[in-house]
Design a protein around this motif. Structure first.
Motif, PDB file in Angstrom:
ATOM      1  N   CYS A 171      39.491  30.038  38.915  1.00  0.00           N
ATOM      2  CA  CYS A 171      38.409  30.117  39.893  1.00  0.00           C
ATOM      3  C   CYS A 171      37.491  31.302  39.606  1.00  0.00           C
ATOM      4  CB  CYS A 171      38.991  30.200  41.299  1.00  0.00           C
ATOM      5  SG  CYS A 171      39.843  28.685  41.815  1.00  0.00           S
ATOM      6  N   SER A 172      38.059  32.398  39.099  1.00  0.00           N
ATOM      7  CA  SER A 172      37.227  33.541  38.695  1.00  0.00           C
ATOM      8  C   SER A 172      36.363  33.177  37.490  1.00  0.00           C
ATOM      9  CB  SER A 172      38.114  34.746  38.365  1.00  0.00           C
ATOM     10  OG  SER A 172      38.719  35.262  39.521  1.00  0.00           O
TER      11      SER A 172
ATOM     12  N   ALA B 272      39.241  37.670  42.262  1.00  0.00           N
ATOM     13  CA  ALA B 272      40.092  36.855  43.136  1.00  0.00           C
ATOM     14  C   ALA B 272      40.124  37.377  44.568  1.00  0.00           C
ATOM     15  CB  ALA B 272      41.508  36.790  42.569  1.00  0.00           C
ATOM     16  N   ALA B 273      39.986  38.699  44.739  1.00  0.00           N
ATOM     17  CA  ALA B 273      39.951  39.256  46.095  1.00  0.00           C
ATOM     18  C   ALA B 273      38.766  38.721  46.880  1.00  0.00           C
ATOM     19  CB  ALA B 273      39.881  40.783  46.032  1.00  0.00           C
ATOM     20  N   ARG B 274      37.693  38.349  46.175  1.00  0.00           N
ATOM     21  CA  ARG B 274      36.490  37.866  46.842  1.00  0.00           C
ATOM     22  C   ARG B 274      36.527  36.353  47.051  1.00  0.00           C
ATOM     23  NH1 ARG B 274      32.010  40.847  47.416  1.00  0.00           N
ATOM     24  NH2 ARG B 274      32.440  42.142  45.579  1.00  0.00           N
TER      25      ARG B 274
ATOM     26  N   ILE C 198      38.137  26.444  45.023  1.00  0.00           N
ATOM     27  CA  ILE C 198      36.679  26.590  44.986  1.00  0.00           C
ATOM     28  C   ILE C 198      36.064  25.202  45.094  1.00  0.00           C
ATOM     29  CG2 ILE C 198      36.537  28.771  43.726  1.00  0.00           C
ATOM     30  CD1 ILE C 198      36.216  27.095  41.139  1.00  0.00           C
ATOM     31  N   GLN C 199      34.828  25.161  45.595  1.00  0.00           N
ATOM     32  CA  GLN C 199      34.136  23.882  45.791  1.00  0.00           C
ATOM     33  C   GLN C 199      32.681  24.033  45.356  1.00  0.00           C
ATOM     34  OE1 GLN C 199      35.797  21.125  46.809  1.00  0.00           O
ATOM     35  NE2 GLN C 199      37.701  22.294  47.089  1.00  0.00           N
TER      36      GLN C 199
ATOM     37  N   ARG D 164      37.951  46.970  27.459  1.00  0.00           N
ATOM     38  CA  ARG D 164      38.675  46.155  28.440  1.00  0.00           C
ATOM     39  C   ARG D 164      37.787  45.034  28.969  1.00  0.00           C
ATOM     40  NH1 ARG D 164      41.393  50.163  31.812  1.00  0.00           N
ATOM     41  NH2 ARG D 164      42.766  50.223  30.003  1.00  0.00           N
ATOM     42  N   VAL D 165      38.396  43.867  29.130  1.00  0.00           N
ATOM     43  CA  VAL D 165      37.710  42.679  29.632  1.00  0.00           C
ATOM     44  C   VAL D 165      38.569  42.063  30.733  1.00  0.00           C
ATOM     45  CG1 VAL D 165      36.954  40.341  29.027  1.00  0.00           C
ATOM     46  CG2 VAL D 165      36.548  42.224  27.440  1.00  0.00           C
ATOM     47  N   MET D 166      37.919  41.508  31.758  1.00  0.00           N
ATOM     48  CA  MET D 166      38.618  40.829  32.853  1.00  0.00           C
ATOM     49  C   MET D 166      38.101  39.398  32.944  1.00  0.00           C
ATOM     50  SD  MET D 166      40.970  41.155  35.168  1.00  0.00           S
ATOM     51  CE  MET D 166      41.519  40.598  36.791  1.00  0.00           C
ATOM     52  N   ILE D 167      38.906  38.502  33.479  1.00  0.00           N
ATOM     53  CA  ILE D 167      38.616  37.066  33.436  1.00  0.00           C
ATOM     54  C   ILE D 167      37.278  36.708  34.077  1.00  0.00           C
ATOM     55  CG2 ILE D 167      39.925  36.571  35.551  1.00  0.00           C
ATOM     56  CD1 ILE D 167      39.789  34.356  32.385  1.00  0.00           C
ATOM     57  N   GLU D 168      36.863  37.421  35.155  1.00  0.00           N
ATOM     58  CA  GLU D 168      35.579  37.080  35.772  1.00  0.00           C
ATOM     59  C   GLU D 168      34.387  37.461  34.899  1.00  0.00           C
ATOM     60  OE1 GLU D 168      37.060  40.732  38.301  1.00  0.00           O
ATOM     61  OE2 GLU D 168      37.945  38.924  37.425  1.00  0.00           O
TER      62      GLU D 168
END
Length: 523
Positions: free
Chosen positions: A84-85, A92-94, A125-126, A378-382
């Motif tokens: 979903c990110s 994910a917190a959002r 998610i939609q 560093r990289v994050m999924i979003e």
């Protein structure tokens, strides 16, 4: 084989000189399910490990020589939050899809005698342009990545695992998000079976749309690859840029035998080969697991070969390799659970520790990225959301959601750049496969900034602090030695969670919300 590779390289380089700088690049995102950062023969640690010796992934090695290997790539510890990110660019917190999704209006958390879990978005998610009131209950509306790519002229293909929205919502179907083609994607987060003779499973975990392979005995990973490559023929023939989201079910359980490769992990008497990490012979689950990895790698090789036969296409195609969460470290795994499967990292899928969130990542971008290189940023999924859109040349798009991700195109184009990337995780949930808080499971939030990883466990309000550069196995809790640093990181974690309007668990007995991380007492 070597001669064929040399011919491919020569043709590729020749074609590279013919590609117009104005052409939109084709983009392939090759996402693997449940693959830990060490479950490959490509070393992502500072030195090769015994796990790198166990697995055979020659095509990942090949891709690493074509592109750049990221050694600090991260995702969420569970599948749906990461996916979903990726689709939304939100942390994910959002987006609040903080655990895995499946059935409409059904939470997948286990029960607790202590915690009352918050009402998270278990319907997923939609797509904002398709969703109705039914779909948006406990769900997050988004402007999806493939829709924006589609609007920017891309032919969009989804192949494999989706796991974006609950069954019975429009978000269940990848076509609703802007994919022109959907191959085998639905609400299920795993296959009922990889075996054609089992019709790729039944019930809630059936992989549909591949009926033609039932009688052929084709392994699921292979069937998906064949269909993906067929789908590429149309945009290539029309000279239309394409986005292929090659989202494998492998290497998620069940560990069915991929008989094309299981023999590579057996001795002549049929028993498993000796493994240096386990100091024992591989059992049947580990044999099958290693074969799943090699079958996934064969799919990557088939895609590279397909592009190699079309050098002008290859020269204008970006390929990104990534996993959605850490490798499984409990359940069917052999050896010391939460130690051996993702060594030298601790924990695994579902855990707050490095083994649950550290991922293997490689990017090939002809003419931009130098092959055989390493990037430690560093990289994050979003981050994939804005990155892929920037790669596609999409500059004036708008989204209904706030995008937390940061594009890493700049560090691809200039590897000398250094970025300060603070990663935030929020899992106010209880995963069904382990509740061992000692190993990082349970309801938690975490922050990774610089060399330091701070974990906060909501049930007992415990903070733990590790220096992951010096202690990748997270064995030495520094909370008492560096309390001031822990307090500062707890403040930053709390501020990030509040900015996302993150929900908190409460105590069942009193109904009281559990305090934020910065209110924890260091002990």
């Amino acid at each position: 084989m070597k001669q064929k590779r040399h011919l491919f390289t020569a043709a590729f380089l020749a074609a590279l000189g013919n590609v117009s700088a104005q052409d939109k690049p084709n983009i392939i995102l090759f996402l693997v399910d449940d693959m830990g950062w060490q479950e490959t023969s490509v070393p992502f640690y500072e030195e090769p490990t015994p796990l790198n010796e166990r697995y055979h992934t020659p095509n990942m090695e090949r891709l690493a020589q074509m592109g750049v290997k990221f050694t600090q790539a991260y995702a969420c510890a569970i599948s749906s939050p990461s996916r979903c990110s990726l689709m939304s660019g939100m942390n994910a917190a959002r987006h609040r899809v903080t655990n895995w999704t499946l059935e409409y209006d059904v939470q997948t958390d286990v029960e607790s005698n202590v915690l009352q879990l918050p009402d998270w978005n278990y319907n997923g998610i939609q797509p904002v342009d398709r969703a109705g009131e039914h779909d948006l209950k406990n769900a997050t509306p988004i402007t999806a990545l493939p829709r924006l790519l589609q609007e920017n002229g891309y032919y969009t293909i989804h192949c494999g695992k989706a796991h974006f929205g609950a069954r019975g919502t429009v978000g269940e179907n990848p076509l609703s998000f802007g994919f022109d083609v959907n191959i085998g994607g639905g609400a299920n987060g795993a296959p009922g079976s990889y075996l054609a003779e089992n019709e790729f499973g039944s019930g809630a975990f059936h992989v549909s749309g591949l009926e033609q392979y039932y009688s052929k005995g084709t392994f699921l990973t292979e069937a998906l690859t064949i269909e993906a490559l067929k789908a590429l023929n149309k945009p290539i023939a029309n000279r239309q840029p394409f986005y292929l989201y090659m989202s494998h079910y492998a290497i998620h359980a069940p560990y069915n035998p991929d008989k094309r490769f299981t023999g590579n992990y057996r001795q002549p008497d049929g028993s498993g080969v000796y493994d240096a990490q386990l100091k024992a012979n591989l059992d049947e689950n580990e044999i099958n697991h290693a074969a799943l990895v090699e079958g996934m790698d064969k799919s990557l090789g088939d895609i590279l070969d397909y592009l190699g036969e079309r050098p002008e296409v290859a020269a204008n195609t970006i390929l990104i390799f990534m996993s959605d969460n850490g490798g499984q470290s409990v359940g069917p795994r052999q050896g010391i659970l939460n130690r051996d499967p993702n060594y030298p990292a601790r924990g695994g899928k579902g855990s707050a520790y490095e083994g649950g969130v550290h991922e293997p990542m490689i990017v090939s971008w002809p003419g931009v990225v130098k092959g055989g290189t390493v990037n430690e940023n560093r990289v994050m999924i979003e981050d994939f959301f804005p990155t892929i859109l920037e790669m596609a040349g999409a500059k004036s798009y708008q989204t209904v959601q706030h995008v937390d991700g940061k594009s890493f195109v700049d560090i691809l184009k200039d590897p000398t750049l250094k970025r300060d990337r603070t990663n935030i995780w929020h899992f106010p949930n209880l995963w069904g496969e382990s509740q061992d808080t000692a190993e990082g499971f349970g309801a938690y939030s975490a922050i990774l900034k610089g060399d330091y990883h701070l974990l906060y466990f909501w049930e007992n309000r415990e903070l733990r602090l590790y220096n992951v550069r010096e202690d990748i196995g997270e064995q030495n809790n520094l909370i008492k030695m560096q309390p001031d640093l822990a307090k500062q990181l707890a403040k930053e974690l709390t501020a990030a969670l509040k900015d996302c309007d993150a929900q908190r668990p409460s105590y069942k007995q009193t109904g009281e919300l559990i305090p934020w991380p910065d209110e924890a007492v260091i002990r």
